[in-house]
Design a protein around this motif. Structure first.
Motif, mmCIF file in Angstrom:
data_model
loop_
_atom_site.group_PDB
_atom_site.id
_atom_site.type_symbol
_atom_site.label_atom_id
_atom_site.label_comp_id
_atom_site.label_asym_id
_atom_site.label_seq_id
_atom_site.Cartn_x
_atom_site.Cartn_y
_atom_site.Cartn_z
ATOM 1 N N ASP A 340 63.755 52.540 26.620
ATOM 2 C CA ASP A 340 62.348 52.930 26.600
ATOM 3 C C ASP A 340 61.682 52.683 27.960
ATOM 4 O O ASP A 340 60.942 53.537 28.467
ATOM 5 N N ARG A 343 62.824 55.153 30.749
ATOM 6 C CA ARG A 343 62.201 56.480 30.622
ATOM 7 C C ARG A 343 60.744 56.433 31.075
ATOM 8 O O ARG A 343 60.261 57.347 31.743
ATOM 9 N N THR A 349 63.028 62.858 31.004
ATOM 10 C CA THR A 349 62.945 63.596 29.739
ATOM 11 C C THR A 349 63.602 62.808 28.630
ATOM 12 O O THR A 349 63.094 62.753 27.508
ATOM 13 N N ALA A 350 64.760 62.221 28.937
ATOM 14 C CA ALA A 350 65.492 61.407 27.968
ATOM 15 C C ALA A 350 66.183 60.271 28.713
ATOM 16 O O ALA A 350 66.521 60.392 29.894
ATOM 17 N N SER A 369 66.145 57.122 23.877
ATOM 18 C CA SER A 369 64.704 57.304 23.931
ATOM 19 C C SER A 369 64.430 58.684 24.525
ATOM 20 O O SER A 369 65.005 59.036 25.563
ATOM 21 N N GLY A 370 63.531 59.464 23.873
ATOM 22 C CA GLY A 370 63.178 60.780 24.403
ATOM 23 C C GLY A 370 62.695 61.719 23.308
ATOM 24 O O GLY A 370 62.632 61.350 22.131
ATOM 25 N N ASP A 371 62.361 62.969 23.738
ATOM 26 C CA ASP A 371 61.945 63.972 22.761
ATOM 27 C C ASP A 371 63.128 64.378 21.898
ATOM 28 O O ASP A 371 64.271 64.460 22.356
ATOM 29 N N ASP A 374 65.037 67.483 23.199
ATOM 30 C CA ASP A 374 65.899 67.198 24.357
ATOM 31 C C ASP A 374 67.174 66.501 23.913
ATOM 32 O O ASP A 374 68.275 66.801 24.401
ATOM 33 N N ILE A 375 67.059 65.547 22.978
ATOM 34 C CA ILE A 375 68.241 64.823 22.521
ATOM 35 C C ILE A 375 69.181 65.781 21.789
ATOM 36 O O ILE A 375 70.409 65.719 21.954
ATOM 37 N N CYS A 434 66.525 69.487 33.782
ATOM 38 C CA CYS A 434 66.560 68.287 34.632
ATOM 39 C C CYS A 434 67.056 68.622 36.029
ATOM 40 O O CYS A 434 67.900 69.521 36.203
ATOM 41 N N ALA A 454 69.128 57.899 32.871
ATOM 42 C CA ALA A 454 67.864 58.629 32.755
ATOM 43 C C ALA A 454 68.076 60.032 33.311
ATOM 44 O O ALA A 454 68.627 60.208 34.405
#
Length: 853
Positions: A340, A343, A349-350, A369-371, A374-375, A434, A454
C-alpha cells in the motif's frame, strides 16, 4: 680728676660693659658646633661609603635631622662597635639606624622610630622546607659578627654559625653551596642580591625579627633626644621621611632590573604586534573563503528549499508507515503495508509485495494493492492469478529482474527501475498503460528478506530515490523485527529448560561452596593471627636494633647535665662567697664598671656553641697594650675567660680601676654558672626530645586497625629521631618535604612501614652514605620516597624482593618479612609501593591517598 684716674675709670667701664654685652660662651658653642652623628661603615643601603663620602638611607635621614635642628651635620661612618663606644663616651652625639632592644635600652635612650628593621632567612632558590629558625638545626648559617642576627641564631640550639666579614661574601658562599642559609636584614639582603645580580638566592618565610630602628643617644641626654624627636616628627608630618624611603626603596629590587623589564616589555610588544598582523591576514583570508562558501551555500539552500516542500509530505507519510510497521503483529500485515505505501509514494497503478520462502528459494506474492481492473489485466497477461505467483530466486532472476540498478543501500534494499521479468514484460506494461516497473528488494546482509514491485504509469511523478531508500530500510527493519521475535520465542523456551537444569546444578554447587567457605574462614583466621605475630615480631626486632642507640642518645645529654651540675656546685661552694665579699667592698666607680662588664659577660655566656676566636684575643691584647694597662697577659686571659672581649674600645676605660683582676675573676665565675645552666637546659631538651619520639612511636600498637589523620612529616621526624644515633656518624639525611597534606589510616602500621624502609636503607649503605626522604602531592596522592646510595638491587632479584622470607641482607640481619609486611600495609591503605634501583641509587616510593583525594 687726673688723666690717669680718668683712663682707669674708662677701662673699668669697658670691662663691665663687655661682661653684659658678650653672650655666654657655652650658648654660642652649642648653637654653632656641628652635631656628630655616627653609623656603620658597611651597612648598604642604610649607611656606606661611596668615593669616600657617606651615603645611604640613614645618612639622608641624619642630614635632614641636623638641618631641622639648625646645626651642620658631622657624619662619620666606622665599625659598629666603635660607633657605639663613641656615643657611650660622649665623643659623638647620636647613632642612627640602631634597632631598639631591651639590652640596648640599658645604655642608650632612643628616639621615635625612623624605619622598620626585619631580619629574614635567605636560602638557595631550590631549597624547600625552611620557614623559621627551628628548620636550621644541624645546618651551617652565615651571620654578621656582633649583629642582632648573630644573637637571634645563637639563641636557637643546634645551629652551626659562620661569622661573615660582609653580607656579599655570605651570599656568594650560599650560592656556591658552602653555606646552607644566611640570616640578614631583609632590606639589606635584597638590595645586595639585586645590585650584584645574584638570582639563585631568595628569602623564605616570615621575618624572624621585626624591630624598630631609631636614633640612639647616650643614656640621660634628654635635651638632645627631645630635639631629635621634634625633627623626626616634622619630617614624618610633611612627608620628607616617606620621600627619603622612596629614593632608596626602589634600589632594593626594581632599580637594578628596570632596563631588563623595559627590554622584555619591548620584545613582548613587537611579538604581539607581529602575531596580530599574522592573525589579521589569516582572518581576512578565511573571511574571503567564508564569503565564497556562503554564496555557494545560499544557492544550495534555494535549491533545497523547493525539495524540502516536496519531501515534507512524503516524510509525513513515511512516519505514518513507521507507526503502522510498529503496530503490525504478523508478517502478512507488514507486507500489506509495504504494498500500500509503495503504491501511494510512487503513484503506481498497481503494487504487490513478495515474501522470501527459504524452503524452495522463491519469492511468493503475499499482498496486492491497486485498482481491480488493473490487477485483472495483470492476471490475464501472466495467465495465472497474481496471488499465486512465485518467482524463483536465482542467477536468472538477478540478470532479468534487476535489469538496471539505480541505487544500492548497504544492507536492506536494492532499488531498480526497468522491465518486468519474462517475455511478457512489454505486453504487461501496455495492458495497464505503464511506462516502467520499479523493484524494491529487501536484504539483511546476504539474506534476502523480500521484495516489492510497483508498475508506474506514464504520468507518474519522479519519486526521490532517498525516499524509496528510507522506505526500503524501514520495511527491512520491520521484516527483520518480526523474524527476530519469532526466533526469540523459540529461544526463550530453550532458555527456560536450560535455566531449570542449571538451577539444580547451582544448588548442588552451593552446598559445596558453603563447606569450602567454612574451611577458608578458619584458614583466614589462622593467617591473620600469624600475620599479627609476624608484624609484632618485626617491630620488636627493629626496637632491639634501636635500643643501644637510644641509650647512647640519652647518656650523652645526661652526662652533660651531671658534669655541669658538679661544676656548678664547686663554683657555688668555693667562688660565690668571694664574689659577694668583693661586691660589698667595691666603690661606686668600681661597681659601675662591674655592672657593665657583668652585663656583657652574661649576654656572651648565653650563646652556647660560640667561643672567642684568635682574632678577638689578638684584638683585645692590642687594645689593652695601647691603653698601657699593667700585667697585660694576665688581664687578656681574664677578659677572654669572662667573655667581655666584645666591649673592645670600651675596655680601657672600664678596666682603669685598682681591683680589675678581682672583678674579672668574679665575673668569669658568674658567667660560667650561666653557661653551665644553658648547657643543662639544652641537654635536658635533647633528652626530652628523644624520649618524646620514643613515646610517640610506642603509643599505638602497629597491629591495630584504628584509623586517624596521620601527619607523615611529623611521624617521619619521630622515626629519624629514634635512628639518630645510627645515622649521626656517617649518614647524611636529605629531607624534601613538599606537602603538608595528611592521610587517613593506622598510625602504628604506617610507622612500621617507614621504619622498615628506613632500616633497609641504612643496612643497604652499611650506615655510611646518603639517604633522601621526599614527600610530594600528585593528583590526590601523597608520594613518600626513601632513596639510598647503596649498591642497588640486582635486576634478577627485583621481581622477588616483596616475597615473604626472601632477603638480600646478610645472615642474621632479618627474616625477609619487612618488605612483604610493608606492601601489605600499603595495600590495606588503598595505595601501592614501587621500586626503582640502579647502582648507587635505590628508591622505594609509597603512594597513599590524601584525605581530600
Amino acid at each position: 680728676m687726673t688723666r690717669t684716674e680718668h683712663h682707669r675709670h674708662v677701662f673699668h667701664f669697658v670691662i663691665i660693659a663687655s661682661l653684659f654685652l658678650t653672650p655666654p660662651a657655652g650658648a654660642e658653642s652649642a648653637e654653632q658646633r656641628p652635631i656628630v652623628f655616627v653609623g656603620d661603615i658597611d651597612y648598604t643601603p642604610l649607611s656606606f661609603l661611596e668615593d669616600g663620602k657617606p651615603k645611604g638611607l640613614a645618612v639622608d635621614i641624619m642630614r635632614e635631622v641636623a638641618k631641622r635642628m639648625h646645626r651642620s651635620p658631622d657624619i662619620r661612618l666606622m665599625a659598629w662597635d666603635r660607633a657605639l663606644s663613641m656615643v657611650t663616651r660622649g665623643t659623638a652625639d647620636a647613632i642612627c639606624a640602631m634597632s631598639i632592644t631591651e639590652s640596648r635600652k640599658r645604655n642608650f635612650d632612643f628616639s621615635d622610630p625612623v624605619y622598620d628593621s626585619r631580619y629574614s632567612i635567605f636560602v638557595r632558590s631550590d631549597t624547600l622546607g625552611i620557614t623559621d629558625l627551628s628548620d636550621l638545626r644541624g645546618l651551617t648559617v652565615g651571620v654578621r659578627a656582633g649583629g642582632l642576627n648573630q644573637k637571634a641564631v645563637a639563641a636557637e640550639p643546634g645551629i652551626r654559625m659562620f661569622l661573615m666579614d660582609d653580607y656579599l661574601e655570605g651570599f656568594r658562599m650560599l650560592k656556591d653551596g658552602k653555606l646552607d642559609a644566611v640570616v640578614a636584614d631583609t632590606w639589606i639582603g635584597t638590595y645586595i642580591l639585586a645590585k650584584n645580580k645574584i638570582a639563585e638566592v631568595r628569602f623564605t618565610g616570615d621575618p624572624i625579627l621585626d624591630l624598630k630602628s631609631a636614633f640612639g643617644v647616650r643614656k640621660g641626654n634628654a635635651a638632645l633626644l627631645a630635639e631629635i624627636n621634634r625633627a623626626v616628627k616634622s619630617m614624618r608630618d610633611d612627608g620628607t621621611l616617606d620621600r627619603i624611603y622612596t629614593v632608596w626603596q626602589p634600589a632594593e629590587v626594581v632599580f637594578q632590573t628596570r632596563e631588563q623589564m623595559l627590554r622584555r616589555t619591548y620584545n613582548w610588544a613587537v611579538g604581539l604586534l607581529a602575531t596580530l598582523l599574522a592573525l589579521s591576514a589569516a582572518w581576512i583570508f578565511l573571511l574571503r573563503r567564508q564569503i565564497t562558501r556562503r554564496h555557494r551555500t545560499e544557492a544550495v539552500l534555494r535549491d533545497s528549499e523547493s525539495r524540502y516542500h516536496l519531501l515534507s509530505e512524503t516524510y509525513r507519510r513515511l512516519n505514518d508507515t513507521f507507526i503502522r510497521f510498529s503496530e503490525a503483529r504478523v508478517t502478512t500485515d507488514i507486507f500489506r503495508t509495504i504494498a500500500d505505501t509503495l503504491r501511494t509514494l510512487t503513484g503506481a497503478t498497481a503494487a504487490f509485495s513478495m515474501m522470501y520462502d527459504s524452503a524452495d528459494a522463491s519469492l511468493a506474492v503475499v499482498a496486492v494493492s491497486g485498482d481491480t481492473g488493473d490487477i485483472a489485466a495483470i492476471d490475464s497477461v501472466l495467465g495465472t492469478p497474481l496471488q499465486e505467483l512465485r518467482i524463483p530466486v536465482g542467477e536468472t532472476l538477478h540478470r532479468e529482474l534487476l535489469a538496471r540498478v539505480v541505487k544500492q543501500s548497504a544492507d536492506l534494499e536494492d532499488l531498480t527501475k526497468g522491465a518486468v521479468p519474462g517475455d511478457g514484460s512489454a505486453e504487461l506494461l501496455r495492458a495497464i498503460r505503464c511506462r516502467e516497473g520499479l523493484l524494491l528488494a529487501m536484504h539483511s546482509g546476504s539474506d534476502l528478506l523480500g521484495a516489492a514491485m510497483a508498475l508506474l504509469p506514464g504520468d507518474t511523478a519522479d519519486v526521490p530515490e532517498d525516499t524509496l531508500r528510507i522506505f526500503g530500510y524501514m520495511a527491512g527493519l520491520a521484516v527483520t523485527r518480526e523474524k527476530t521475535e519469532e526466533e526469540l520465542v523459540n529461544l526463550n523456551l530453550q532458555l527456560e529448560q536450560k535455566v531449570s537444569q542449571r538451577t539444580e546444578e547451582l544448588k548442588r554447587a552451593y552446598d559445596d561452596i558453603m563447606k569450602t567457605n567454612q574451611e577458608l574462614e578458619k584458614a583466614l583466621h589462622d593467617l591473620k593471627s600469624t600475620q599479627f605475630q609476624l608484624v609484632r615480631s618485626e617491630k620488636l626486632s627493629a626496637l632491639g636494633h634501636l635500643a643501644a642507640g637510644i641509650a647512647h642518645e640519652l647518656n650523652t645529654p645526661l652526662g652533660a647535665i651531671m658534669s655541669s651540675n658538679r661544676t656548678m656546685i664547686d663554683l657555688i661552694h668555693h667562688k660565690l662567697f668571694e664574689t659577694a665579699r668583693l661586691l660589698h667592698g667595691l666603690r661606686d666607680h668600681e661597681f659601675a664598671a662591674f655592672s657593665t662588664l657583668f652585663a656583657e659577660s652574661i649576654e656572651a655566656a648565653s650563646r652556647i656553641g660560640t667561643s672567642p676566636m684568635r682574632k678577638e684575643k689578638r684584638e683585645t691584647a692590642r687594645i689593652l697594650e695601647a691603653a698601657g694597662l699593667p700585667d697585660r697577659e694576665r688581664l687578656v686571659e681574664l677578659v677572654m675567660a669572662s667573655g667581655v672581649y666584645g666591649l673592645k674600645e670600651r675596655l680601657p676605660d672600664l678596666l682603669a680601676i685598682d681591683r680589675r683582676e678581682e672583678i674579672l675573676s668574679s665575673i668569669a665565675t658568674l658567667s660560667s654558672l650561666r653557661s653551665l645552666g644553658e648547657i643543662i637546659a639544652v641537654a635536658s631538651e635533647k633528652a626530652n626530645h628523644v624520649m618524646g619520639a620514643l613515646q610517640s612511636y610506642l603509643k599505638q600498637d602497629p597491629g591495630g586497625d584504628d584509623e586517624t589523620l596521620v601527619d607523615i612529616e611529623k611521624e617521619m621526624e619521630t622515626i629519624l629521631t629514634l635512628y639518630h644515633n645510627k645515622m649521626k656518624y656517617g649518614v647524611k639525611v636529605i629531607k624534601k618535604y613538599g606537602t603538608t597534606d595528611t592521610v587517613r589510616g593506622s598510625r602504628g602500621k604506617l610507622n612500621q612501614l617507614w621504619m622498615n624502609l628506613l632500616n633497609n636503607a641504612l643496612q643497604a649503605i652499611d650506615y655510611h652514605g646518603t639517604i633522601e626522604i621526599e614527600t610530594e602531592k600528585r593528583d590526590g596522592w601523597i608520594v613518600v620516597s626513601i632513596t639510598d646510595s647503596g649498591e642497588g638491587i640486582p635486576e634478577e632479584m627485583r621481581e622477588r624482593i616483596f616475597e615473604p622470607f626472601f632477603s638480600t641482607k646478610k645472615h642474621g640481619e632479618g627474616m625477609g618479612l619487612g618488605l612483604d609486611i610493608s606492601r601489605s600495609i600499603v595495600e590495606k591503605h588503598g595505595g601501592r609501593i614501587e621500586l626503582q634501583s640502579e647502582p648507587g641509587r635505590t628508591r622505594f616510593s609509597v603512594w597513599l591517598r590524601t584525605v581530600q583525594g
